[in-house]
Scaffold this active site. Structure first.
Site, PDB file in Angstrom:
ATOM      1  N   SER A  51     -38.921  12.694  28.053  1.00  0.00           N
ATOM      2  CA  SER A  51     -37.632  12.933  27.801  1.00  0.00           C
ATOM      3  C   SER A  51     -36.718  13.970  28.610  1.00  0.00           C
ATOM      4  CB  SER A  51     -37.461  13.419  26.305  1.00  0.00           C
ATOM      5  OG  SER A  51     -38.168  12.451  25.438  1.00  0.00           O
TER       6      SER A  51
ATOM      7  N   GLU B 135     -35.240  19.492  28.920  1.00  0.00           N
ATOM      8  CA  GLU B 135     -36.499  19.828  28.265  1.00  0.00           C
ATOM      9  C   GLU B 135     -37.443  20.005  29.315  1.00  0.00           C
ATOM     10  OE1 GLU B 135     -38.153  17.389  25.229  1.00  0.00           O
ATOM     11  OE2 GLU B 135     -40.035  17.363  26.186  1.00  0.00           O
TER      12      GLU B 135
ATOM     13  N   ARG C 178     -40.448  22.048  20.556  1.00  0.00           N
ATOM     14  CA  ARG C 178     -40.721  22.542  22.056  1.00  0.00           C
ATOM     15  C   ARG C 178     -40.697  23.886  22.394  1.00  0.00           C
ATOM     16  NH1 ARG C 178     -41.972  18.483  20.525  1.00  0.00           N
ATOM     17  NH2 ARG C 178     -41.196  16.541  21.341  1.00  0.00           N
TER      18      ARG C 178
END
Ligand SMILES: Cc1cc2nc3c(=O)[nH]c(=O)nc-3n(C[C@H](O)[C@H](O)[C@H](O)COP(=O)(O)OP(=O)(O)OC[C@H]3O[C@@H](n4cnc5c(N)ncnc54)[C@H](O)[C@@H]3O)c2cc1C
Length: 303
Positions: A228, A298, A177
């Site tokens: 998420s 996130e 990420r």
């Protein structure tokens, strides 16, 4: 706002659709977020350059938005310009036997279908990730053992001086990420080239359908969310830790830790930015106290 009239005039000249005082909740999958000053649907890289030059010259704040599927936007809105790089800047082309080029507003799932139709394998993992190619590269999006890093060869982007630059995959600092683009949020990705493998169309289709079924089975797709909510901490899984701490179903206002998948915070109806922040803070605190793991959000905060 002193610049709005001039910017709206520029958008009309460039044939770009734009909206003033546009609610961000209409452009984020979480369905949360107040208004921005102007939202511009970018329709070409030339347009993007012109608009960026204008914004930089006047020192106007801007934020690049793809499909808004990894964004938590403040209810107070964004005091600046949103450059939406999505369907108006979408083009896919096969540029070699196993190579596909696409502009950054292309939907990732459309790219996966295009690859499958051309019997090219490698992107099956990405089918169902609800973002654009630009957003996916920025996040190095991944699922089911694959990530963008595995299939990207190069990309073009505009840097902070509006210069067109290119980067090879190895230069993009792609990791979980994370990318060179997330280190430089004022760069704008314009196109990405993928290197895939020849495969069997039916097998690729089957794999894509199998992974899509898994998503529908496991994820709370009936409710707005940003996917998420927490990054995977090293050595464990956020959803596992949250479940172990008994936090499934915990809620603040309209925000709730999904009972279907504890890694997702969902908007059960009317959730505010503050609801999500308060809920995620509670989750982080409890998980840390009970397990010693620090969870990190996130989604990108837009405020
Ligand atoms: C139901 C659901 C399931 C999901 N599943 C997954 C999953 O399996 N794996 C996964 O990794 N993610 C997943 N996500 C999160 C999200 O879809 C991905 O992170 C996606 O790649 C974000 O793309 P986007 O176009 O929506 O970007 P946005 O959310 O609009 O933006 C994300 C970031 O990218 C930047 N950005 C966007 N476009 C550009 C551009 N052209 N140039 C420069 N910067 C840009 C933005 O400024 C922002 O900082 C899921 C989300 C949802 C809602």
């Amino acid at each position: 706002m002193p610049y709005t009239n001039e910017l709206c005039g520029l958008c009309r000249k460039l044939c770009c659709e734009y909206k003033t005082e546009e609610p961000l909740k209409k452009h984020t999958t979480f369905k949360i977020g107040g208004s921005c000053k102007i939202l511009i649907n970018i329709n070409s890289s030339d347009t993007l350059v012109e608009i960026l030059k204008f914004l930089k010259k006047q020192n106007i704040r801007f934020f690049v938005l793809g499909k808004g599927s990894n964004i938590l936007a403040d209810d107070n809105g964004f005091d600046g310009v949103i450059l939406k790089i999505s369907k108006d800047f979408s083009h896919i082309e096969k540029t070699g036997e196993t190579e596909i080029f696409c502009t950054s507003g292309t939907s990732l799932s459309e790219l996966c279908i295009y690859a499958m139709e051309n019997s090219l394998s490698g992107l099956e993992f990405a089918y169902g990730i609800p973002g654009t190619v630009g957003g996916a590269l920025f996040m190095n999006a991944g699922a089911y053992g694959g990530e963008l890093k595995d299939v990207v060869t190069s990309a073009h982007y505009l840097n902070e001086k509006c210069e067109i630059c290119s980067a090879e995959s190895a230069e993009m600092s792609l990791s979980y990420r994370h990318s060179i683009f997330s280190e430089n949020p004022d760069w704008v990705i314009t196109d990405v080239t993928f290197f895939l493998n020849k495969g069997d169309r039916e097998q690729i289709r089957e794999k894509m359908n199998e992974l899509m079924h898994k998503r529908k089975d496991k994820q709370p797709l009936d409710f707005p969310s940003a996917g998420s909510t927490f990054k995977r901490p090293e050595g464990s899984y956020a959803s596992l830790l949250i479940e172990q701490c008994g936090l499934k179903g915990l809620n603040v206002g309209g925000a709730e830790v999904s009972t279907k998948h504890s890694g997702f915070v969902i908007n059960k109806g009317g959730a505010t930015f503050e609801d999500v922040i308060e809920l995620t803070d509670k989750v982080k605190k409890c998980v840390y106290e009970k397990t010693g793991y620090s969870l990190e959000l996130e989604p990108i905060i837009l405020k």
